[in-house]
Design a protein around this motif. Sequence first.
Motif, PDB file in Angstrom:
ATOM      1  N   LYS A 155       0.827  -1.214   0.000  1.00 43.68           N
ATOM      2  CA  LYS A 155       0.000   0.000   0.000  1.00 43.68           C
ATOM      3  C   LYS A 155       0.857   1.258   0.000  1.00 43.68           C
ATOM      4  CE  LYS A 155      -4.551  -1.133   1.725  1.00 43.68           C
ATOM      5  NZ  LYS A 155      -5.586  -0.877   2.740  1.00 43.68           N
ATOM      6  N   LEU A 156       1.950   1.237   0.743  1.00 42.83           N
ATOM      7  CA  LEU A 156       2.843   2.405   0.766  1.00 42.83           C
ATOM      8  C   LEU A 156       3.402   2.677  -0.629  1.00 42.83           C
ATOM      9  CD1 LEU A 156       5.001   2.131   4.008  1.00 42.83           C
ATOM     10  CD2 LEU A 156       3.459   3.974   3.395  1.00 42.83           C
ATOM     11  N   GLU A 170       2.113   1.739  -3.501  1.00 41.83           N
ATOM     12  CA  GLU A 170       1.055   2.173  -4.412  1.00 41.83           C
ATOM     13  C   GLU A 170       0.686   3.638  -4.143  1.00 41.83           C
ATOM     14  OE1 GLU A 170      -2.423  -0.290  -4.317  1.00 41.83           O
ATOM     15  OE2 GLU A 170      -3.402   0.864  -5.911  1.00 41.83           O
ATOM     16  N   LEU A 171       0.611   3.983  -2.849  1.00 44.06           N
ATOM     17  CA  LEU A 171       0.255   5.364  -2.479  1.00 44.06           C
ATOM     18  C   LEU A 171       1.312   6.346  -2.985  1.00 44.06           C
ATOM     19  CD1 LEU A 171      -1.600   7.258  -0.896  1.00 44.06           C
ATOM     20  CD2 LEU A 171      -0.300   6.733   1.155  1.00 44.06           C
ATOM     21  N   ALA A 184       1.278   7.865  -6.403  1.00 42.89           N
ATOM     22  CA  ALA A 184       0.366   8.970  -6.710  1.00 42.89           C
ATOM     23  C   ALA A 184       1.093  10.309  -6.787  1.00 42.89           C
ATOM     24  CB  ALA A 184      -0.743   9.042  -5.661  1.00 42.89           C
ATOM     25  N   VAL A 185       2.317  10.350  -6.283  1.00 46.40           N
ATOM     26  CA  VAL A 185       3.058  11.619  -6.314  1.00 46.40           C
ATOM     27  C   VAL A 185       3.658  11.807  -7.695  1.00 46.40           C
ATOM     28  CG1 VAL A 185       4.942  12.951  -5.322  1.00 46.40           C
ATOM     29  CG2 VAL A 185       3.647  11.368  -3.891  1.00 46.40           C
ATOM     30  N   PRO A 186       3.187  12.819  -8.436  1.00 44.87           N
ATOM     31  CA  PRO A 186       3.788  13.045  -9.749  1.00 44.87           C
ATOM     32  C   PRO A 186       5.176  13.634  -9.578  1.00 44.87           C
ATOM     33  CG  PRO A 186       2.032  14.624  -9.306  1.00 44.87           C
ATOM     34  CD  PRO A 186       2.169  13.792  -8.082  1.00 44.87           C
ATOM     35  N   TYR A 213      -5.758  24.119  -5.607  1.00 41.92           N
ATOM     36  CA  TYR A 213      -4.313  24.179  -5.498  1.00 41.92           C
ATOM     37  C   TYR A 213      -3.823  24.528  -6.890  1.00 41.92           C
ATOM     38  CZ  TYR A 213       0.469  22.571  -4.821  1.00 41.92           C
ATOM     39  OH  TYR A 213       1.830  22.492  -4.757  1.00 41.92           O
ATOM     40  N   ASN A 237      -5.515  21.672  -9.224  1.00 39.17           N
ATOM     41  CA  ASN A 237      -6.195  20.528  -8.648  1.00 39.17           C
ATOM     42  C   ASN A 237      -7.232  21.104  -7.720  1.00 39.17           C
ATOM     43  OD1 ASN A 237      -4.490  18.101  -9.495  1.00 39.17           O
ATOM     44  ND2 ASN A 237      -3.022  19.627  -8.796  1.00 39.17           N
ATOM     45  N   ASN A 263      -8.715  17.749 -12.063  1.00 39.95           N
ATOM     46  CA  ASN A 263      -7.322  18.036 -12.340  1.00 39.95           C
ATOM     47  C   ASN A 263      -7.332  18.732 -13.674  1.00 39.95           C
ATOM     48  OD1 ASN A 263      -6.161  16.663 -10.103  1.00 39.95           O
ATOM     49  ND2 ASN A 263      -6.864  14.789 -11.098  1.00 39.95           N
ATOM     50  N   LEU A 294       5.513  10.875   1.838  1.00 41.65           N
ATOM     51  CA  LEU A 294       4.818   9.997   2.780  1.00 41.65           C
ATOM     52  C   LEU A 294       4.985  10.514   4.207  1.00 41.65           C
ATOM     53  CD1 LEU A 294       5.736   6.482   1.323  1.00 41.65           C
ATOM     54  CD2 LEU A 294       3.448   7.465   1.456  1.00 41.65           C
ATOM     55  N   ASP A 296      -1.304  18.729  -3.403  1.00 42.89           N
ATOM     56  CA  ASP A 296      -2.019  18.505  -4.652  1.00 42.89           C
ATOM     57  C   ASP A 296      -1.989  17.051  -5.077  1.00 42.89           C
ATOM     58  OD1 ASP A 296       0.656  18.437  -5.193  1.00 42.89           O
ATOM     59  OD2 ASP A 296       0.445  19.222  -7.201  1.00 42.89           O
ATOM     60  N   VAL A 297      -1.504  16.188  -4.207  1.00 48.87           N
ATOM     61  CA  VAL A 297      -1.445  14.778  -4.589  1.00 48.87           C
ATOM     62  C   VAL A 297      -2.798  14.141  -4.311  1.00 48.87           C
ATOM     63  CG1 VAL A 297      -0.348  12.579  -4.158  1.00 48.87           C
ATOM     64  CG2 VAL A 297       0.998  14.670  -4.102  1.00 48.87           C
ATOM     65  N   ILE A 298      -3.387  13.562  -5.340  1.00 49.21           N
ATOM     66  CA  ILE A 298      -4.670  12.922  -5.135  1.00 49.21           C
ATOM     67  C   ILE A 298      -4.477  11.406  -5.233  1.00 49.21           C
ATOM     68  CG2 ILE A 298      -7.001  12.649  -6.042  1.00 49.21           C
ATOM     69  CD1 ILE A 298      -6.814  15.574  -6.904  1.00 49.21           C
ATOM     70  N   PRO A 299      -4.555  10.726  -4.102  1.00 52.03           N
ATOM     71  CA  PRO A 299      -4.298   9.293  -4.125  1.00 52.03           C
ATOM     72  C   PRO A 299      -5.466   8.546  -4.751  1.00 52.03           C
ATOM     73  CG  PRO A 299      -4.827  10.009  -1.897  1.00 52.03           C
ATOM     74  CD  PRO A 299      -4.861  11.222  -2.759  1.00 52.03           C
ATOM     75  N   PRO A 300      -5.238   7.315  -5.197  1.00 47.74           N
ATOM     76  CA  PRO A 300      -6.351   6.510  -5.684  1.00 47.74           C
ATOM     77  C   PRO A 300      -7.413   6.411  -4.592  1.00 47.74           C
ATOM     78  CG  PRO A 300      -4.256   5.328  -5.909  1.00 47.74           C
ATOM     79  CD  PRO A 300      -3.961   6.603  -5.217  1.00 47.74           C
ATOM     80  N   ARG A 301      -8.658   6.348  -5.028  1.00 50.81           N
ATOM     81  CA  ARG A 301      -9.774   6.393  -4.093  1.00 50.81           C
ATOM     82  C   ARG A 301      -9.640   5.396  -2.932  1.00 50.81           C
ATOM     83  NH1 ARG A 301     -14.702   9.179  -4.778  1.00 50.81           N
ATOM     84  NH2 ARG A 301     -13.854  10.090  -6.670  1.00 50.81           N
ATOM     85  N   HIS A 302      -9.222   4.172  -3.272  1.00 46.83           N
ATOM     86  CA  HIS A 302      -9.191   3.142  -2.221  1.00 46.83           C
ATOM     87  C   HIS A 302      -8.052   3.346  -1.232  1.00 46.83           C
ATOM     88  CE1 HIS A 302      -6.378   1.583  -5.233  1.00 46.83           C
ATOM     89  NE2 HIS A 302      -5.839   0.856  -4.267  1.00 46.83           N
ATOM     90  N   LEU A 303      -7.183   4.333  -1.504  1.00 47.19           N
ATOM     91  CA  LEU A 303      -6.075   4.548  -0.575  1.00 47.19           C
ATOM     92  C   LEU A 303      -6.214   5.843   0.233  1.00 47.19           C
ATOM     93  CD1 LEU A 303      -3.038   3.356  -2.696  1.00 47.19           C
ATOM     94  CD2 LEU A 303      -4.090   2.221  -0.757  1.00 47.19           C
ATOM     95  N   PHE A 342      -6.249   5.155   3.905  1.00 50.47           N
ATOM     96  CA  PHE A 342      -4.919   4.703   4.302  1.00 50.47           C
ATOM     97  C   PHE A 342      -3.980   5.902   4.433  1.00 50.47           C
ATOM     98  CE2 PHE A 342      -0.670   3.159   2.874  1.00 50.47           C
ATOM     99  CZ  PHE A 342      -0.390   2.359   3.968  1.00 50.47           C
ATOM    100  N   ARG A 343      -4.063   6.817   3.459  1.00 53.49           N
ATOM    101  CA  ARG A 343      -3.234   8.017   3.510  1.00 53.49           C
ATOM    102  C   ARG A 343      -3.525   8.820   4.784  1.00 53.49           C
ATOM    103  NH1 ARG A 343      -4.192  12.884   0.516  1.00 53.49           N
ATOM    104  NH2 ARG A 343      -6.240  12.608   1.458  1.00 53.49           N
ATOM    105  N   ILE A 388      -2.114   7.091   7.816  1.00 55.56           N
ATOM    106  CA  ILE A 388      -0.653   7.258   7.869  1.00 55.56           C
ATOM    107  C   ILE A 388      -0.309   8.645   8.414  1.00 55.56           C
ATOM    108  CG2 ILE A 388       1.363   7.645   6.367  1.00 55.56           C
ATOM    109  CD1 ILE A 388       1.028   4.822   6.441  1.00 55.56           C
ATOM    110  N   GLU A 391      -6.357  -0.966   8.435  1.00 57.86           N
ATOM    111  CA  GLU A 391      -6.106  -0.856   7.002  1.00 57.86           C
ATOM    112  C   GLU A 391      -5.213  -1.960   6.459  1.00 57.86           C
ATOM    113  OE1 GLU A 391      -6.817   1.183   4.334  1.00 57.86           O
ATOM    114  OE2 GLU A 391      -8.487   1.989   5.499  1.00 57.86           O
TER     115      GLU A 391
END
Lengths: 305, 154
Positions: free
Chosen positions: A11-12, A14-15, A18-20, A252, A263, A278, B26, B88-95, B98-99, B102, B151
């Motif tokens: 999960k970490l 994958e998360l 998300a950071v471009p 943003y 965003n 976006n 993170l 401005d970071v938009i994580p996937p919906r299912h996370l 979790f974000r 964290i 989670e």
Amino acid sequence: MNTPERVLRSKLHELAEAVPIIEPLQTVDGNRTYADLEPPARSPRRLVAAVLAAAAVALLALVITYAHNRHSTVTSGVDTTDLGPITGFPLRQAVHVVDARVFVVRIGATEAIVLSDRSPHLGCRLVTPPTDGPANAVFQDQCHGSIFDLNGDKLSGPAAEGMYPVQHNVINGRITIVRDDPTLEQWRRKAQQAMDLKASASFYEPDGTIVILIPPAGGITIGPALDAHVSLNGRISVTATASDPGGTARAYVSTDGSGTTINAQYESSDGQHTSIWNWTSDDTLARFTQEELLTIARQLRPNSD
Amino acid sequence: MTEPQPTSATAFTDAQRAKLIRAAWLIVGSRVDAEDAVHDAWLSCSSHLADVDDPDAYLRRAVINRCLSLLRSRERATRAVNRIVADDVIPPRHLVEFRDLIQTLPIRQRTAVVLRYYCDTPDTEIATHLGCAEVTVRVLIHRALRHLRSEIEP
């Protein structure tokens, strides 16, 4: 035993994806700028922040407008409008039904295409016929120049997708459009208000905070710019919120000299609807040239270290 | 400070940079802050990276230090005001949850978790970064896992 750790690890990762990751700003001669920033000179920060905040306000007005336009397609509830007998529409020609804000294209005895008259790009009005474009061009975005064909498919321009289809029925030879939001008109009025709103903002800085005030008559108050920031790689960003009786938008806005990204998230007051946008454009906020931006970045580099 | 250009021996690869920015994100929860931490660390370390034994760990340490001091100053600054992190970071919906979870971890626990599970940093190095004993790292991680269990446990 091992499973939660493995889940956490994946999960970490994958998360974090998300950071471009953007490339550091390139100078004209191709060098990376964050490596050759010069020692700072004080002061233009306030001015820049103010300019950016003003830009953010203007953009927020757009975003909130767009929010309202988009909103009507996601909420539930049914609203129907009778457009009259289908035989009243010429075959394979676009007819603008101004009151219903749609274009109708009849494609058969009982079949028609019904399209929203707002651009999918930023909600500007579409016109027909277009002033330029290929032979099959039928609709044109007045503000940004996107061009669409008779089916509403995009031919050129900044729009990311084709025109929005509007759900409709043909019953007993009459076309009825079905709008899925009973508060559609209400959203539209507010959207128009936001459009009409002159983005004249005033600033003051108690304790260095930037506060943007919009004359209240417009119905939308823009809150304080939450944050204005110049990154060492030359990216400038502003965060701001705006709210109206319907909900709150948070945007943003960032620019790096080669383009602008917005965003934004809009959440209705009842918490029922949330929309996320976006938006990317090649235009830069406040028309910074890359060189000007570089100068600003140099001047704003924090003194520490 | 004097020699900003990376030498070939210590070139800062795009992959390295991306990994560090993401790890920093993170921890601090804001993209601009994460980018700044990494660029800033690179600016002050690049000239002597060639002289250290493990440049990777050295740079990571510099980034972590910046993240931690940023979080501490942010804590001080936002005590009176609502805590708003511009991001401005938009994580996937299912996370998303979790974000959020964290981000509610205490700073040291979060840092330890990110270092071990995202950067694959050995516990000895994490202990150095956090200025504590190795056994403390294990305790921090144990607590973090308990906090995150909704989670990460099926």
